[in-house]
Design a protein around this motif. Structure first.
Motif, PDB file in Angstrom:
ATOM      1  N   THR A   1       3.875  12.521  -3.659  1.00  0.00           N
ATOM      2  CA  THR A   1       4.790  11.566  -2.235  1.00  0.00           C
ATOM      3  C   THR A   1       4.534  11.313  -1.488  1.00  0.00           C
ATOM      4  O   THR A   1       5.482  10.750  -1.052  1.00  0.00           O
ATOM      5  N   LYS A   2       3.413  10.594  -2.096  1.00  0.00           N
ATOM      6  CA  LYS A   2       2.976   8.906  -1.188  1.00  0.00           C
ATOM      7  C   LYS A   2       4.644   7.997  -1.342  1.00  0.00           C
ATOM      8  O   LYS A   2       4.947   6.835  -0.845  1.00  0.00           O
ATOM      9  N   GLY A   3       3.914   8.007  -2.915  1.00  0.00           N
ATOM     10  CA  GLY A   3       5.723   7.330  -3.724  1.00  0.00           C
ATOM     11  C   GLY A   3       4.762   6.085  -3.762  1.00  0.00           C
ATOM     12  O   GLY A   3       3.424   4.974  -3.852  1.00  0.00           O
ATOM     13  N   PRO A   4       5.521   4.660  -4.308  1.00  0.00           N
ATOM     14  CA  PRO A   4       5.298   3.613  -4.852  1.00  0.00           C
ATOM     15  C   PRO A   4       4.547   2.570  -3.589  1.00  0.00           C
ATOM     16  O   PRO A   4       4.415   1.886  -3.847  1.00  0.00           O
ATOM     17  N   ARG A   5       4.488   2.578  -2.086  1.00  0.00           N
ATOM     18  CA  ARG A   5       3.578   1.643  -1.266  1.00  0.00           C
ATOM     19  C   ARG A   5       3.026   2.513  -0.208  1.00  0.00           C
ATOM     20  O   ARG A   5       1.984   1.870   0.004  1.00  0.00           O
ATOM     21  N   ALA A   6       2.785   3.743  -1.606  1.00  0.00           N
ATOM     22  CA  ALA A   6       1.102   4.149  -0.805  1.00  0.00           C
ATOM     23  C   ALA A   6      -0.165   2.887  -1.293  1.00  0.00           C
ATOM     24  O   ALA A   6       0.365   1.902  -2.631  1.00  0.00           O
ATOM     25  N   LYS A   7      -1.286   2.956  -0.223  1.00  0.00           N
ATOM     26  CA  LYS A   7      -2.134   2.001  -1.129  1.00  0.00           C
ATOM     27  C   LYS A   7      -2.812   2.509  -1.469  1.00  0.00           C
ATOM     28  O   LYS A   7      -3.451   3.910  -2.007  1.00  0.00           O
ATOM     29  N   GLY A   8      -3.669   1.919  -2.585  1.00  0.00           N
ATOM     30  CA  GLY A   8      -4.297   1.675  -3.191  1.00  0.00           C
ATOM     31  C   GLY A   8      -5.619   1.091  -2.567  1.00  0.00           C
ATOM     32  O   GLY A   8      -6.434   0.920  -1.130  1.00  0.00           O
ATOM     33  N   THR A   9      -6.896   0.869  -3.407  1.00  0.00           N
ATOM     34  CA  THR A   9      -8.470  -0.019  -2.766  1.00  0.00           C
ATOM     35  C   THR A   9      -8.202  -1.114  -2.511  1.00  0.00           C
ATOM     36  O   THR A   9      -6.865  -1.885  -2.973  1.00  0.00           O
ATOM     37  N   SER A  10      -9.290  -2.336  -1.660  1.00  0.00           N
ATOM     38  CA  SER A  10      -9.000  -3.044  -1.241  1.00  0.00           C
ATOM     39  C   SER A  10      -9.125  -3.830  -2.430  1.00  0.00           C
ATOM     40  O   SER A  10     -10.209  -4.017  -3.647  1.00  0.00           O
TER      41      SER A  10
END
Length: 311
Positions: free
Chosen positions: A58-67
């Motif tokens: 549910t976090k969707g495409p705007r979810a953050k990944g790693t640095s």
């Protein structure tokens, strides 16, 4: 007899009165809770794992990944010039300084909030997996993807027709970076990529874009077909590139208006559903006999033609 009494008196015996403890111990504790609610039970662990998976979806495409890492002198300087959020600038010990190194250090110092770290070359090699970092590595926060509607909205704010590139099944970050660079060069408004089975804005994509990713947004979608259908409803013509396309590139008048150009992978081309969604399937004439072009080159050619028509 007295001795026996002494031995017996040393043993623990029943206490006088229990204070009701035995009576409370015999009382019922209510119905046994279901397995999912019992701590440590296998079914509870399975239910918790399922809940975590659902939350991640549910976090969707705007979810953050790693640095991410921006690697190389040109890319680092361009990223700093464009104000890319950054946390740390790593500089190689005993670096052979030139004007790019000096500018990177100056920009990082002027912006503030960027840690300057000196590191030996082997450490930078390890951080970048052996990429040609040229002694400069910039660590940036996880990439913030745009929404596909943001790209069309940016064109409307400029008072021009949208020019967007969507990638279908392109898994090489260097191709994504090359497309971002071409979109920036020819006045496009952004790139759309699927969330799964596709390249994202990694450090490799940043490097290939030569800093263009700092000024060209990339949107990520869970379903590319639905995103293209939404563009069509907004009046944007969807043009797919295909080796067996019905229309030759030079004959497509639609490139002069609002358009989303869809580029598939070099091997498989466009997916079936994506191809069926396109208003036009266009081929690039190649008299030299080459069967296909990689995504970065193909997108650059079509973007040039679109920019030429718009002029």
């Amino acid at each position: 007899m007295a001795a026996n009494n002494r031995r017996m008196s040393g043993k623990k015996g029943a206490q006088v009165g229990s204070g009701g403890k035995r009576r409370r111990g015999l009382e019922g504790k209510g119905p046994t809770p279901p397995a999912e609610a019992r701590k440590g039970h296998a079914k509870q662990r399975a239910a918790q794992a399922k809940s975590r998976r659902a939350q991640s979806r549910t976090k969707g495409p705007r979810a953050k990944g790693t640095s991410e890492l921006v690697v190389g002198r040109n890319s680092v300087v361009e990223a700093l010039r464009e104000g890319v959020p950054a946390s740390t600038l790593y500089v190689q010990q005993f670096i052979d300084s030139d004007e790019r190194v000096r500018e990177a250090l100056q920009l990082a110092a002027e912006r503030g909030g960027i840690n300057l770290m000196e590191a030996p070359r082997p450490e930078l090699d390890r951080m970048t997996n052996g990429l040609n970092h040229q002694g400069l590595v910039l660590q940036v926060p996880p990439y913030e993807y745009a929404h596909p509607e943001d790209l069309a909205r940016a064109a409307a704010d400029e008072g021009v027709d949208p020019l967007i590139v969507a990638l279908d099944g392109v898994t090489d970050p260097r191709n994504l970076g090359a497309v971002v660079r071409s979109v920036s060069a020819f006045g496009g408004h952004g790139v759309v990529v699927p969330e799964r089975r596709a390249a994202g804005m990694t450090a490799g994509a940043w490097k290939t874009s030569a800093g263009a990713a700092a000024r060209t947004p990339v949107a990520r979608v869970t379903n590319l077909t639905r995103a293209l259908e939404a563009y069509k409803k907004a009046g944007i013509v969807v043009v797919g590139l295909a080796a067996d396309g019905e229309v030759e590139l030079g004959e497509l008048e639609a490139l002069g208006g609002p358009v989303a150009i869809v580029v598939g992978s070099e091997g498989k081309g466009l997916g079936r559903l994506v191809g069926e969604t396109c208003d036009y399937r266009v081929r690039i004439p190649m008299p030299g006999g080459t069967e296909s072009l990689n995504a970065g080159v193909a997108a650059g050619i079509v973007l040039y033609e679109a920019a030429r028509r718009r002029r």
